[in-house]
Design an enzyme around this catalytic site. Structure first.
Site, PDB file in Angstrom:
ATOM      1  N   GLU A  43      39.952  41.808  24.079  1.00  0.00           N
ATOM      2  CA  GLU A  43      41.112  41.172  24.706  1.00  0.00           C
ATOM      3  C   GLU A  43      40.677  39.992  25.575  1.00  0.00           C
ATOM      4  O   GLU A  43      39.715  40.088  26.344  1.00  0.00           O
ATOM      5  CB  GLU A  43      41.866  42.167  25.604  1.00  0.00           C
ATOM      6  N   ASP A  67      33.498  40.020  46.997  1.00  0.00           N
ATOM      7  CA  ASP A  67      34.231  38.872  47.505  1.00  0.00           C
ATOM      8  C   ASP A  67      33.977  38.765  49.001  1.00  0.00           C
ATOM      9  O   ASP A  67      34.132  39.751  49.723  1.00  0.00           O
ATOM     10  CB  ASP A  67      35.716  39.123  47.223  1.00  0.00           C
ATOM     11  N   ASP A 127      32.741  43.284  41.353  1.00  0.00           N
ATOM     12  CA  ASP A 127      33.296  42.085  41.966  1.00  0.00           C
ATOM     13  C   ASP A 127      33.042  42.178  43.462  1.00  0.00           C
ATOM     14  O   ASP A 127      33.475  43.126  44.114  1.00  0.00           O
ATOM     15  CB  ASP A 127      34.807  42.037  41.667  1.00  0.00           C
ATOM     16  N   CYS A 167      33.134  31.675  59.285  1.00  0.00           N
ATOM     17  CA  CYS A 167      34.261  31.326  58.413  1.00  0.00           C
ATOM     18  C   CYS A 167      35.193  32.520  58.309  1.00  0.00           C
ATOM     19  O   CYS A 167      34.869  33.616  58.724  1.00  0.00           O
ATOM     20  CB  CYS A 167      33.808  31.064  56.976  1.00  0.00           C
TER      21      CYS A 167
END
Lengths: 448, 454
Positions: free
Chosen positions: A57, A127, A125, A138
């Site tokens: 997919e 982040d 993942d 930041c």
């Protein structure tokens, strides 16, 4: 760049597409991606499954936020054609299913041919926005050289564990384009893992259990660290915390900052003792912020060392603080399910901004050198093309070409030599040996 | 298995070589009387329901072992060992028929049978356990000699990390592919090296439970296929009515269809949240009002709860829209959030009408950075929990009782105590679903009629 003839609508549409997307679509390494995701099923060996790639997919997000799932392609040229005619600004890769995703409705849900995922890389993942509570330089989407090292140490911890603990060999790390990293584990064993097994690996990696509702976000129980955590601490986290992190973030230099750390100590007396000491020394010191931080960290460690027998929750408080700041925080949901989609490598990050960056691979053995702010941006690539610079044909199969010194060329070379080639070699060996076993078996069935 | 009417049963051959716990690998070749078909199943169901209650009340593994022992003796025992063994097998296979017929039923049955197996296994001695492991034909081997020596230090570290101050590295360890013991991997209870987990003898239970669960799960799919293609029709005058009746008899209400008692409208929602929501939902609700946003976990937990409480889809959309558009704007709301709200109500995608989460599910969830879902009794720090309970109106004495339960990890009992303190009444059934809390609360509030004027 060769442009096919467009319909009237497409011509109008394309006027609104900036040259950036065109460049992005032409720089996407279709052949390499196709080779990767075919895992050796290139039709050249009788044991190949020629329909394998077609059962993968893909999803496209088009510019007007239309989201197209369950796209599948029989060949690299149909993939390329679709991307060049749909103009997706984001391409995600999903699982390999039991049947072609775009034909899924032709199969009933209850028969033997159910539409279900059968293979999918083990993915992670990370982040940097999940670290907002421990970085002071930041917040949100921004990233800089002071906080990016959090990603570097995350890569080191996870990569080492994937190799040493789980025995995985074919691991691809990719810059997610703005503020994080993705990891693709491509071993056959990994691709065939069930959701339950993926969940187990994700939980094995999970240490941080925090949100604003609890103060002690890392709770290390027991009398020692599990060998995986111990190795991570000794080899990566301790050094990082006491060196680079303190230098960049000065986590003890102001009351706001050190209060947060003191709250992690589950003993009121120790908290007050340190707080008093630091409040007194607040204005008197002539040391730099960095030096003050280190002094205070030493004081905290010494105090805890002498008092840790007071309660079981103090036993590994020092380690807990280090883990809270430095240990990887992966997004569990991404890893747990086979049908979760993840952005394709070599895409351009879709969010608007002055410098859209390409999602290039990161070398886990040299990740200290990776600088997210030096990753090729689209504007740089366009300039390179326009100035007639080095060859830009990234679809070129020729690996021996050393004259390709283009910005993106280096990333592609790295992708091929350190990931794709070893992977394909091992895939072909597996296809061959499975085939031999099958032949061997059917030979036996004829014996009398 | 053949079901017959009131005839003498032919003796079974299975008694000869039977392990103490059958693995239910194949359907038994024996005849079953029609009355026994139903009776045996009902008895086993009583055991499974008892297991379900025990888990919902947060019983620790040792308590569950004892509970299973008691339940089994109470409902499944028979003076004749071979009869007892046959009842075990027959009842399991009958319940497979009953519980294979929907995803929800399958999930419940799988969880309870696996838990039952786990605790029955734990009650066996080591020899019996090893025999059962052997029955499964698992690819594992004992680690000995030099290899074991080389691992001793790290194995000791694992034992210490689990709370034992002086590591007793066991005599026997098994090397298995890590995929076979996902729960041990997830909780870091084993050493893993190059893809292999080193499982202590005492951890064997994990190995077999995974196998057991996987086998039953596959079997349920096959049983369902057989049921829908042949059995249901063929047995429509005999077994089918029994099977259908059995499945509805013992599961608690799932609150997917809210009762007329509990229909709420948008204008009442703030007041009702304050008066009748359990702590977990109050917290989420307050956060939505405060932050005009919730992450996915919170949206699911609160959204489904509101559906169960009687909030109609249109009102739900209006509620979430009113809050979220303060932060993200109406176009983004329509694009990114409206779809999944409609999805929860079964109006999109595969149109499943999702059921609100029960306490067990919420307690087991894993809220991370920026999340507010989960069970406050479990996921909040002590200070935050006390503050929240104070806002609910608990006195300091009431709070101590609740905090005590929390310290002992009895989160649902803590919530039940809170309920009792807030409404001044006892709740014997115990809270095991947020919508149950809401309904009970509403019942009490509505029954308090104003005093008649003198």
């Amino acid at each position: 760049m060769h442009r096919k003839s467009l319909t009237q609508n497409q011509k109008i549409f394309s006027m609104f597409i900036t040259s950036e997307f065109t460049t992005a679509r032409n720089l996407f390494p279709y052949t390499d991606i196709h080779k990767w995701l075919s895992y050796g099923h290139d039709g050249k060996h009788p044991g190949c499954d020629e329909y394998y790639f077609g059962r993968r997919e893909f999803s496209f997000t088009l510019e007007n936020d239309v989201y197209l799932r369950y796209k599948s392609f029989k060949s690299v040229s149909s993939l390329e054609h679709a991307i060049k005619s749909c103009f997706p600004y984001k391409i995600d890769i999903g699982a390999v299913y039991s049947v072609d995703p775009d034909k899924r409705h032709a199969y009933s849900q209850t028969g033997t041919n159910v539409f279900t995922p059968v293979e999918r890389e083990l993915v992670f993942d990370i982040d940097i926005t999940d670290y907002d509570d421990v970085r002071y330089c930041c917040s949100g989407a921004d990233v800089c050289s002071k906080c990016w090292p959090l990603m570097t140490v995350a890569i080191k911890v996870i990569h080492t564990s994937l190799k040493e603990d789980f025995g995985f060999k074919h691991i691809l790390w990719v810059f997610s384009g703005r503020r994080g990293v993705h990891c693709w584990v491509c071993d056959p064993k990994a691709r065939r893992m069930t959701n339950e097994q993926r969940s187990a690996v994700a939980e094995y990696f999970r240490v941080y259990k925090g949100n604003e509702n609890n103060a002690r976000k890392v709770a290390l129980m027991g009398y020692s660290l599990h060998p995986f955590l111990a190795r991570s601490y000794v080899d990566f986290l301790k050094g990082f915390f006491e060196g680079e992190l303190q230098a960049n973030q000065s986590i003890f230099s102001t009351k706001d900052k050190y209060d947060k750390i003191l709250e992690m100590i589950s003993d009121e007396d120790i908290q007050s003792e340190l707080r008093e000491k630091w409040e007194k020394s607040a204005n008197r010191s002539s040391l730099s912020e960095e030096a003050i931080s280190l002094v205070r960290w030493d004081q905290l460690k010494n105090t805890l060392q002498s008092k840790k027998h007071k309660a079981p929750t103090l036993r590994m408080c020092v380690e807990e603080i280090v883990f809270t700041f430095a240990y990887p925080r992966i997004d569990l949901e991404v890893s747990k399910q086979m049908n979760h989609l993840l952005k394709a490598p070599f895409c351009v990050h879709p969010k608007t901004g002055p410098s859209r960056r390409v999602c290039v691979p990161i070398d886990p053995n040299n990740c200290d050198e990776f600088d997210p702010l030096a990753v090729p941006t689209l504007s740089q690539l366009i300039e390179e093309i326009n100035s007639g610079g080095s060859k830009m044909d990234v679809d070129d199969d020729d690996d021996d070409d050393d004259t390709d010194t283009s910005i993106l060329g280096k990333s592609i070379k790295f992708f091929r030599s350190s990931f794709l080639e070893p992977l394909l070699k091992s895939c072909k060996e597996e296809i061959e040996s499975l085939y031999k076993t099958k032949i061997g078996k059917s030979k036996d069935s004829f014996s009398w | 298995m053949e079901v017959i009417r009131s005839q003498k049963r032919t003796p079974s051959n299975d008694t000869v070589s039977n392990p103490k716990i059958p693995l239910y690998l194949t359907a038994p070749q024996m005849e079953v009387r029609l009355e026994e078909f139903e009776l045996f199943a009902v008895d086993r169901l009583r055991v499974l329901k008892g297991v379900s209650d025990g888990l919902a009340r947060g019983r620790n593994p040792k308590e569950m072992d004892d509970l299973v022992d008691t339940l089994w003796k109470e409902h499944m025992r028979d003076p004749d060992a071979s009869v007892m063994f046959n009842k075990d097998i027959i009842s399991h296979f009958v319940l497979r028929l009953v519980y294979c017929r929907s995803d929800e039923l399958k999930k419940w049955f799988l969880s309870m049978e696996t838990a039952l197996f786990r605790h029955r296994f734990r009650l066996q001695n080591f020899e019996a356990q090893r025999a059962i492991v052997g029955e499964f034909g698992l690819p594992y081997k004992a680690v000995t000699g030099a290899e074991l020596e080389g691992l001793k230090e790290r194995l000791g570290q694992v034992v210490r990390s689990l709370g034992q101050i002086s590591p007793t590295v066991e005599a026997v360890y098994y090397k298995v592919p890590f995929e076979e013991v996902p729960d041990l991997v997830a909780s870091r209870r084993v050493l893993i090296q190059k893809g292999y987990a080193f499982v202590a003898g005492s951890q064997l239970v994990s190995l077999v439970v995974t196998q057991f669960r996987s086998h039953i799960s596959k079997a349920l799919i096959l049983t369902n296929r057989k049921w829908t293609t042949t059995i249901q029709e063929r047995e429509k005058d005999r077994l089918t009515p029994i099977v259908e009746a059995l499945s509805t008899s013992y599961l608690g209400p799932d609150y997917s269809q809210s009762t007329e008692y509990a229909e709420i409208s948008l204008k009442d929602i703030d007041q009702v949240a304050k008066s009748s929501f359990p702590l977990c939902m109050r917290h989420l609700f307050e956060k939505v009002r405060e932050d005009h946003h919730l992450k996915h976990g919170g949206r699911m937990q609160l959204g489904l709860f509101l559906k169960g409480v009687g909030l109609k889809l249109d009102d739900a959309l209006a509620f979430w829209r009113a809050e979220f558009t303060k932060k993200v704007g109406s176009e983004r709301f329509d694009k990114e959030y409206a779809y999944s709200i409609r999805h929860n109500y079964g109006k999109e995608g595969k149109r499943t009408d999702y059921t609100p989460y029960a306490c067990q599910k919420i307690i087991l969830s894993a809220p991370g950075a920026g999340d507010h879902h989960g069970c406050p009794y479990r996921h909040f720090s002590e200070d935050n929990l006390r503050a929240a309970l104070g806002r609910m109106g608990l006195s300091s004495r009431g709070m101590e009782g609740v905090m005590d339960q929390v310290r002992n990890k009895h989160y649902q009992l803590a919530c039940t105590m809170t309920f009792e303190a807030v409404y001044g009444t006892s709740c014997d059934a115990g809270i095991n679903h947020p919508n149950q809390y809401f309904e009970e609360s509403q019942k009490i509030l509505k029954s308090k009629t104003p005093p008649a004027p003198v």
